[in-house]
Design a protein around this motif. Structure first.
Motif: not given
Length: 122
Positions: A6, A22, A36, A38, A70, A81, A94, A96
């Motif tokens: 990422e 990513c 994605w 987080r 996305i 994203l 965040y 991936c």
């Protein structure tokens, strides 16, 4: 060997935009699903958005709907994203993720993970 890397995270002010990337190696972004996720400090990792790579379906968390998008670049084997109208509540690491069989926003259904990129919104 699958590797997801990422990039794009940084510190921004509320209301600004960011685009996370990513880059996938050892895994084709055309292979079923990428997403994605987080994780905010002190909280569990949560799904933000995912995409069935055939293009048929996308999934968004309620907090992301209308603000995040996305997308895939098959030629570059890269997932993106786009995050607009960022809020302090969007702060977190965040990640991936990818899976050849499952999709959605459940962290337990994804097999491959990147190391994350930090997004801080103040």
């Amino acid at each position: 060997h699958v590797q997801l890397v990422e990039s794009g995270g940084r510190s921004v002010q509320a209301g600004e935009s960011l685009r996370l990337s990513c880059a996938a190696s050892g895994y084709s972004v055309r292979n079923n699903c990428m997403g994605w996720f987080r994780q905010a400090p002190g909280k569990e990792r949560e799904g933000v958005a995912s995409i069935v790579t055939s293009g048929d379906s996308t999934y968004y968390a309620d907090s992301a709907k209308g603000r995040f998008t996305i997308s895939l670049d098959n030629a570059r084997n890269t997932l993106f994203l786009q995050m607009n109208s960022l809020e302090p509540e969007d702060t977190g690491m965040y990640y991936c993720a990818a899976d050849p069989y499952n999709c959605g926003l459940d962290t337990t259904r994804f097999s491959f993970w990147g190391q994350g990129t930090q997004v801080t919104v103040s």
